[in-house]
Design a protein around this motif. Structure first.
Motif, PDB file in Angstrom:
ATOM      1  N   ASP A 150       0.841  -1.187   0.000  1.00 38.02           N
ATOM      2  CA  ASP A 150       0.000   0.000   0.000  1.00 38.02           C
ATOM      3  C   ASP A 150       0.890   1.256   0.000  1.00 38.02           C
ATOM      4  OD1 ASP A 150      -1.803   2.000   0.366  1.00 38.02           O
ATOM      5  OD2 ASP A 150      -2.559   1.306   2.293  1.00 38.02           O
ATOM      6  N   PRO A 151       0.869   2.073  -1.053  1.00 39.80           N
ATOM      7  CA  PRO A 151       1.759   3.238  -1.087  1.00 39.80           C
ATOM      8  C   PRO A 151       1.410   4.305  -0.069  1.00 39.80           C
ATOM      9  CG  PRO A 151       0.249   3.285  -2.952  1.00 39.80           C
ATOM     10  CD  PRO A 151       0.055   1.961  -2.278  1.00 39.80           C
ATOM     11  N   ASP A 152       0.172   4.284   0.450  1.00 39.62           N
ATOM     12  CA  ASP A 152      -0.200   5.290   1.438  1.00 39.62           C
ATOM     13  C   ASP A 152       0.631   5.177   2.708  1.00 39.62           C
ATOM     14  OD1 ASP A 152      -2.047   6.151  -0.341  1.00 39.62           O
ATOM     15  OD2 ASP A 152      -3.823   5.722   0.886  1.00 39.62           O
ATOM     16  N   ARG A 153       1.113   3.966   3.021  1.00 35.93           N
ATOM     17  CA  ARG A 153       1.907   3.779   4.246  1.00 35.93           C
ATOM     18  C   ARG A 153       3.220   4.562   4.173  1.00 35.93           C
ATOM     19  NH1 ARG A 153       3.684  -0.804   3.523  1.00 35.93           N
ATOM     20  NH2 ARG A 153       1.723  -1.900   3.922  1.00 35.93           N
ATOM     21  N   PRO A 154       4.069   4.339   3.147  1.00 38.46           N
ATOM     22  CA  PRO A 154       5.304   5.112   3.110  1.00 38.46           C
ATOM     23  C   PRO A 154       5.075   6.599   2.840  1.00 38.46           C
ATOM     24  CG  PRO A 154       5.075   3.756   1.126  1.00 38.46           C
ATOM     25  CD  PRO A 154       4.019   3.307   2.084  1.00 38.46           C
ATOM     26  N   PRO A 202       3.776  13.103  14.870  1.00 35.87           N
ATOM     27  CA  PRO A 202       4.349  11.913  14.225  1.00 35.87           C
ATOM     28  C   PRO A 202       3.565  10.650  14.573  1.00 35.87           C
ATOM     29  CG  PRO A 202       6.078  13.260  15.180  1.00 35.87           C
ATOM     30  CD  PRO A 202       4.780  13.840  15.656  1.00 35.87           C
ATOM     31  N   TRP A 203       3.566   9.707  13.655  1.00 29.66           N
ATOM     32  CA  TRP A 203       2.891   8.435  13.869  1.00 29.66           C
ATOM     33  C   TRP A 203       3.587   7.632  14.961  1.00 29.66           C
ATOM     34  CZ3 TRP A 203      -1.511   7.220  11.134  1.00 29.66           C
ATOM     35  CH2 TRP A 203      -1.755   7.904   9.948  1.00 29.66           C
ATOM     36  N   LEU A 217       0.533   1.138  11.438  1.00 33.43           N
ATOM     37  CA  LEU A 217       0.246  -0.217  10.957  1.00 33.43           C
ATOM     38  C   LEU A 217      -1.231  -0.537  11.046  1.00 33.43           C
ATOM     39  CD1 LEU A 217       3.276  -2.228  12.378  1.00 33.43           C
ATOM     40  CD2 LEU A 217       2.880  -1.454  10.036  1.00 33.43           C
ATOM     41  N   ALA A 218      -1.929   0.068  12.015  1.00 42.35           N
ATOM     42  CA  ALA A 218      -3.372  -0.160  12.103  1.00 42.35           C
ATOM     43  C   ALA A 218      -4.095   0.463  10.911  1.00 42.35           C
ATOM     44  CB  ALA A 218      -3.913   0.420  13.409  1.00 42.35           C
ATOM     45  N   ALA A 219      -3.606   1.613  10.468  1.00 38.59           N
ATOM     46  CA  ALA A 219      -4.232   2.279   9.331  1.00 38.59           C
ATOM     47  C   ALA A 219      -3.795   1.666   8.002  1.00 38.59           C
ATOM     48  CB  ALA A 219      -3.897   3.773   9.359  1.00 38.59           C
ATOM     49  N   ALA A 260     -12.072   6.055   8.693  1.00 40.73           N
ATOM     50  CA  ALA A 260     -11.470   4.803   8.233  1.00 40.73           C
ATOM     51  C   ALA A 260     -10.355   4.340   9.149  1.00 40.73           C
ATOM     52  CB  ALA A 260     -10.914   4.992   6.796  1.00 40.73           C
ATOM     53  N   ALA A 261      -9.504   5.263   9.609  1.00 37.25           N
ATOM     54  CA  ALA A 261      -8.370   4.863  10.436  1.00 37.25           C
ATOM     55  C   ALA A 261      -8.795   4.262  11.769  1.00 37.25           C
ATOM     56  CB  ALA A 261      -7.444   6.070  10.656  1.00 37.25           C
ATOM     57  N   PRO A 262      -9.767   4.859  12.512  1.00 35.21           N
ATOM     58  CA  PRO A 262     -10.159   4.208  13.762  1.00 35.21           C
ATOM     59  C   PRO A 262     -10.701   2.804  13.563  1.00 35.21           C
ATOM     60  CG  PRO A 262     -10.892   6.483  13.693  1.00 35.21           C
ATOM     61  CD  PRO A 262     -10.388   6.160  12.337  1.00 35.21           C
TER      62      PRO A 262
END
Length: 253
Positions: free
Chosen positions: A140-144, A214-215, A221-223, A246-248
């Motif tokens: 998933d490119p959204d992670r990086p 910051p994450w 990782l949950a998102a 969506a993230a929660p």
């Protein structure tokens, strides 16, 4: 009969040529005056006030400095000292340059990421996590993208290596295209193989995240779980409509 001592004490005694007296040389008054006049003739007479030439030169220097600043500001060709332009090419300013994402991404990686992750992407054991063969930049490119934009802080284990350091939000100083280039390079280097990243995806994630802290590793990782592949074509539109909730929901899985 004359007294020898009287002639020795008299500096003008004819028996003491050159005015010698008491074993020391001494100039007469007339010779001293002549020497003083010669020295005075060799020096310029002091004048009161300021000289016009130095003041003129100062104003001329200020004028030239101002004109040079105006010239550089108008002829800089869009140069900004605080902005890295990965698409810059020498030649005509209006010429369209074809950018190789891998080459542009490599330049950005060497400038922004090599210090921690190494030129070979292997990182530093126990200090900086590796990128070579890592599941974090691929899938998933959204992670990086989110990781580069906001950074991450907290302990994390990557390929069996445990590290506890802070990843800075280096993406906050980069343009969307530059983030897409560097992630495309990382996702297809060091033994990694995955789809390139588009700057439109970066723009979407940036708008969704806004300004945040910051994450935490578990939060990111949950998102965006590891191992998740590229999103279907319809997913970005759905994510933009439901981004706040969506993230929660993902964090509870």
């Amino acid at each position: 009969m004359s007294d020898p001592s009287s002639s020795a004490s008299n500096p003008s005694s004819p028996h003491l040529p050159g005015g010698l007296a008491g074993g020391e040389d001494r100039l007469g008054d007339e010779a001293l005056l002549n020497l003083h006049e010669r020295l005075m003739r060799e020096k310029e007479e002091p004048n009161e006030g300021f000289s016009l030439i130095p003041i003129f030169l100062i104003f001329l220097g200020c004028l030239l400095t101002y004109l040079n600043g105006v010239y550089l500001a108008t002829k800089s060709g869009g140069f900004h000292w605080d902005v890295y332009n990965s698409e810059w090419k020498s030649g005509e300013a209006g010429a369209a340059a074809v950018v190789d994402p891998m080459k542009a991404g490599e330049r950005i990686f060497l400038a922004q990421c090599k210090q921690c992750h190494g030129a070979d992407g292997k990182g530093q054991a126990g200090v900086y996590p590796p990128l070579a063969g890592s599941p974090w930049p691929v899938g998933d490119p959204d992670r990086p993208i989110a990781l580069l934009l906001e950074g991450m802080s907290g302990p994390v284990t990557v390929l069996g290596q445990s590290v506890n350091n802070s990843m800075p939000n280096v993406g906050s100083t980069l343009k969307d295209k530059d983030i897409a280039y560097v992630l495309t390079y990382v996702r297809n280097s060091f033994g990694n193989h995955d789809d390139p990243v588009d700057d439109g995806e970066v723009s979407t994630v940036r708008a969704q995240l806004g300004n945040r802290s910051p994450w935490k590793p578990e939060e990111l990782l949950a998102a965006h779980p590891l191992g998740a592949g590229n999103k279907p074509a319809a997913a970005p539109a759905a994510a933009s409509a439901t981004a706040p909730s969506a993230a929660p929901a993902a964090a509870t899985n």
